[in-house]
Write an enzyme that holds these catalytic residues in place. Structure first.
Site, mmCIF file in Angstrom:
data_model
loop_
_atom_site.group_PDB
_atom_site.id
_atom_site.type_symbol
_atom_site.label_atom_id
_atom_site.label_comp_id
_atom_site.label_asym_id
_atom_site.label_seq_id
_atom_site.Cartn_x
_atom_site.Cartn_y
_atom_site.Cartn_z
ATOM 1 N N SER A 52 0.837 -1.194 0.000
ATOM 2 C CA SER A 52 0.000 0.000 0.000
ATOM 3 C C SER A 52 0.870 1.241 0.000
ATOM 4 O O SER A 52 2.012 1.220 0.476
ATOM 5 C CB SER A 52 -0.893 0.026 1.245
ATOM 6 N N ASP A 53 0.338 2.333 -0.553
ATOM 7 C CA ASP A 53 0.934 3.620 -0.248
ATOM 8 C C ASP A 53 0.718 3.857 1.246
ATOM 9 O O ASP A 53 -0.076 3.177 1.899
ATOM 10 C CB ASP A 53 0.306 4.726 -1.093
ATOM 11 N N TRP A 54 1.398 4.846 1.777
ATOM 12 C CA TRP A 54 1.430 5.013 3.231
ATOM 13 C C TRP A 54 0.055 5.430 3.765
ATOM 14 O O TRP A 54 -0.455 6.488 3.438
ATOM 15 C CB TRP A 54 2.519 6.015 3.597
ATOM 16 N N ALA A 78 -2.673 3.959 2.907
ATOM 17 C CA ALA A 78 -3.686 3.787 1.858
ATOM 18 C C ALA A 78 -4.467 2.490 2.014
ATOM 19 O O ALA A 78 -5.410 2.254 1.260
ATOM 20 C CB ALA A 78 -3.038 3.830 0.479
#
Length: 859
Positions: free
Chosen positions: A353-355, A357
């Site tokens: 995941s993006d941070w 997300a």
């Protein structure tokens, strides 16, 4: 007290309401028919299918021949009432079969990521990373055989540590360090600040793209980081996009080739590359609360292509983005993660995941393998994975087989990159870069400044030249504008470059940055050259005193005005630019500064350092503006690179990776704003396939400077065009080739879009290029396809480019190879790639509007 299992289920119950599935098809075959994407994977079939096809492609108004396109469009406008989520249920899982075609050099050689095929101006090799992945999976399975449930979960869950992202040591696994950024190692010292992705794309030079990637990879490994969070390959759909500068422009083919070469280079340097941000993350405003509504065909032909090419480059990891896609969060989107990335592309690495997300523990069912940074919202609260994932597996909501798959993918990538052997320890601390106990100050720069300077020059685009460049020992010159000088408080004046630039703009702002070890400004580089030429040098770095600027340039032989425009990631706001740019004008009264100087000096040269397109109409046709150099973002050697162009040390060869319009309203899409804090903003990709130059061509809009444009200090002539079918050097999957030639679609299968038969050489276009000028220089020939009207494609589509360097009077032979994939379009009903029905023609030339040679594909 509730049991841990029951409590973890309740966390997501509020998200279930309103869940549904929507599929809308738009294709030449059946524009109004609908068809769900199927998959042989149990994970995909058991999980509810969240479609990536909710809005329809906007067809061009006319074909290359001028006949109207048929208007056959189905539109679904999403009602943004809340995100669609997976329902609480029990999800069984069977791993995706590995796509397999026997390696057969020289077309399809078994490839180790540390030893990719040599770079080529006309690539004809399709590297096969399957054997390397197979070995890595075997090692991962052996390591994980004795891991407990909790240990496997630990591999998927970020924790606090010295890097931007961290996986803790578990059992015999030493853990992982994940670190930004796409242009260098963030939050540490003694590293290189490489030119931005957009500058690298402007070179249109695969060798430079590869070398930059290699050096970046070496620096990450040298610092002990296992995973580099780049390259970034989102498309420049809107000119104001805050992070466009991190990526590779506004065309899927150019972006895809840049992504491919960058990944090959980075991983040859020893670090795991991360393809990000997957997918449809084209603006910063409300990036966590906006739904990018994209139809299936546009998703396949435009936005997924760079990610597909990254997978073909053997990329280890993929990062899903913050935004929703057709009302489903990207990190919870079964269609894009499972069906498109893992099934269709045959991706064998892991998706992180993006941070923050990650939106649900059930994202694991949708295809998410690793959550970052772990705690929800950086607050130290419980993670969606961690204990929650453990509970979901224990109560059979998520199967043990799926957890095994997640852990295996993560560990396999580590083995795949040979990071189990002699890998340096983490030598920095991003939380406190000056703590002597945890920062070892390892110098990883080597001679990497050489490629920084070369890309800065090769990525500079000469837009205008009335014969005044290159400079030849001018008697006097003056540098005007703050962008000519060094930043007032040093190159790292602002954390993450997040402030109003007071000197040369060499990178944008946000997490896509690193700290400059040094920064060469134009003032320093040009003054050093002026000493050699005994030129009198003057300067004025004040953008705001226009009268002073006008008076100082009187009687100067050369006046060089430097202007810039900045943008970045949305967590930083600069002068009411919330990541994305609020307009397309130069910063610091740049337009007014150019006009003030041009009013008093008849040899005014303009140098632009910009994150993306600007509207330059106020001054571009001014008779005293004699030359324009578009230098983008050059990294720590920016000033030297600009000097190299101005003085002819490098003959300009850069080409625009996007269109420069005469008006912001000429672009097919602009920044979508508005919405309350609680709203999910709809961003409808109604332009469909008509991104950037494709829109200008289809709508007969004249740009100021077209995509692919760039001048030189010499001239080139094209001749002797020929196209030859390539005899197959690999007979694998011949039945699929025959099916395609007969109008059939590629099958629904694992690895169907990255299959060898689609990407192996099919036709080779050859032609001659002659340097008809007086100096040595490089040319960037470009190939554009023109599909039949029935295909409902834009008038021209970039499908090839190469580079050639020639001495005056020299003629060289160039070639561009096309694959069946290059010639195909996506059929949303058949869910496969098909050959259009009709004649496909092509043009070779110097830009998207400067065609020199024309031919027909002999299908």
């Amino acid at each position: 007290m509730l049991s841990p299992s029951f409590a973890s289920v309740l966390v997501l119950l509020h998200c279930v309401a309103g869940w549904s599935s929507v599929v809308v098809a738009t294709s030449p075959a059946a524009a109004a028919s609908s068809s769900s994407t199927s998959s042989s994977s149990a994970a995909t079939s058991s999980a509810a299918s969240t479609s990536a096809s909710s809005t329809a492609t906007a067809a061009p108004s006319s074909s290359p021949s001028g006949t109207p396109y048929p208007l056959s469009v189905t539109t679904y406008l999403a009602t943004e009432t809340g995100p669609l989520t997976l329902p609480i249920s029990e999800y069984t899982f069977s791993p995706y079969p590995t796509p397999s075609t026997a390696p057969d050099p020289p077309v399809f050689p078994a490839t180790d990521p540390l030893y990719p095929p040599p770079v080529s101006a006309d690539p004809q090799i399709v590297p096969d990373f399957a054997p390397a992945w197979a070995i890595a999976y075997g090692k991962a399975n052996a390591l994980l055989a004795n891991f407990t449930l909790e240990q496997k979960v630990n591999l998927t869950t970020g924790v606090d540590g010295r890097c931007v992202g961290n996986i803790a040591p578990t059992g015999d696994f030493p853990g992982l360090c994940l670190e930004d950024s796409p242009l260098g190692v963030r939050y540490t010292d003694l590293v290189t600040s490489f030119p931005a992705g957009i500058t690298t794309a402007s070179t249109w030079n695969r060798a430079l793209m590869r070398t930059r990637g290699l050096y970046i990879g070496q620096e990450f490994k040298g610092k002990g980081a296992h995973i580099a969070l780049g390259p970034m390959m989102n498309m420049g759909r809107i000119p104001q996009g805050g992070r466009n500068w991190e990526g590779f422009g506004a065309d899927p083919f150019l972006s895809g080739e840049a992504a491919h070469e960058t990944v090959l280079g980075m991983q040859a340097g020893g670090v795991q590359a991360t393809a990000k941000h997957y997918i449809n993350n084209e603006q910063e405003w409300k990036r966590t609360m906006e739904s990018s509504n994209v139809d299936d065909r546009t998703e396949h032909e435009i936005y997924s292509q760079p990610f597909m090419r990254a997978v073909m480059g053997g990329v280890s990891s993929v990062m899903c983005s913050y935004n929703l896609i057709n009302d489903t969060y990207a990190c919870n989107n079964n269609k894009t993660l499972n069906d498109l990335m893992k099934r269709e592309f045959g991706f064998q690495g892991y998706i992180m995941s993006d941070w923050t997300a990650t939106m649900a523990t059930l994202s694991a069912v949708a295809g998410l393998d690793m959550t970052m940074p772990g705690p929800i919202g950086f607050s130290g609260d419980a993670s969606y994975f961690g204990g929650n994932l453990t509970a979901y597996v224990m109560n059979d909501t998520i199967s043990m087989e799926r957890l095994d798959d997640m852990a295996t993918r993560i560990v396999a990538a580590w083995y795949y990159m040979h990071q189990d052997y002699d890998y340096p320890p983490v030598s920095f601390n991003m939380n406190d870069p000056y703590d002597p106990a945890t920062n070892y100050h390892i110098n990883v720069q080597s001679n990497h400044d050489t490629v920084v300077r070369e890309i800065g020059a090769a990525g500079s685009v000469l837009l205008k030249n009335d014969g005044v460049l290159p400079l030849d020992k001018p008697r006097s010159l003056i540098l005007v504008g703050s962008d000519a000088g060094p930043p007032e408080a040093g190159p790292n004046q602002y954390v993450d470059q997040g402030g109003d630039p007071t000197g040369i703009l060499a990178m944008g702002w946000g997490s896509g940055t690193d700290n400059f070890t040094y920064l060469i400004s134009p003032y320093e580089a040009i003054q050093e050259r002026a000493r050699l030429d005994q030129t009198s040098v003057f300067w004025d770095f004040d953008n705001w005193d226009l009268d002073q600027a006008g008076n100082l340039v009187i009687d100067m032989e050369v006046a060089i005005v430097f202007v810039n425009a900045d943008s970045g990631e949305g967590y930083i706001e600069v002068d009411a630019n919330y990541g994305d740019r609020k307009n397309l004008t130069a910063w610091h009264e740049g337009d007014e500064l150019v006009l003030a100087v041009a009013a008093q000096n008849n040899n005014t040269i303009v140098v632009v350092n910009s994150v993306g397109p600007l509207i330059i109409e106020p001054w571009i046709e001014h008779p005293n503006v004699t030359a324009v150099v578009w230098s983008s973002l050059g990294g720590n050697e920016a000033g030297n690179a600009i000097m190299d162009i101005l003085y002819g040390n490098w003959n300009p060869s850069g080409r625009l990776p996007y269109t420069l319009a005469k008006s912001p309203y000429d672009y097919p899409a602009n920044l979508t704003t508005g919405g309350t804090e609680a709203d999910i903003l709809s961003i409808n990709y109604t332009e469909g396939l008509l991104i950037d130059y494709r829109w200008f061509d289809a709508k007969n809009i004249t740009p100021r400077f077209e995509f692919g444009f760039g001048l030189s200090y010499t001239t080139f002539e094209y001749s002797n065009l020929a196209i030859t079918p390539v005899s197959p050097m690999d007979n694998a999957q011949g039945d699929l080739v025959t099916n395609w030639e007969n109008g059939g679609a590629s099958p629904i299968a694992e690895g169907s879009t990255t299959a060898l038969w689609l990407h192996m050489p099919a036709f080779q276009v050859t032609f001659n290029v002659k340097n008809t000028g007086s100096v040595y220089g490089g040319e960037i020939p470009q190939l554009y396809l023109h599909h039949p009207a029935s295909a409902m494609e834009p008038p021209s589509i970039l499908k090839g480019f190469t580079n050639i360097e020639l001495s005056p009077g020299e003629t060289g032979s160039a070639s561009i190879t096309l694959s069946r994939y290059d010639l195909s379009i996506w059929d949303v009903v058949a869910q496969g790639w098909i050959k259009p029905n009709g004649t496909i023609t092509y043009s070779v030339g110097a830009s998207s509007r400067d065609f020199r040679l024309n031919g027909t594909i002999p299908l």
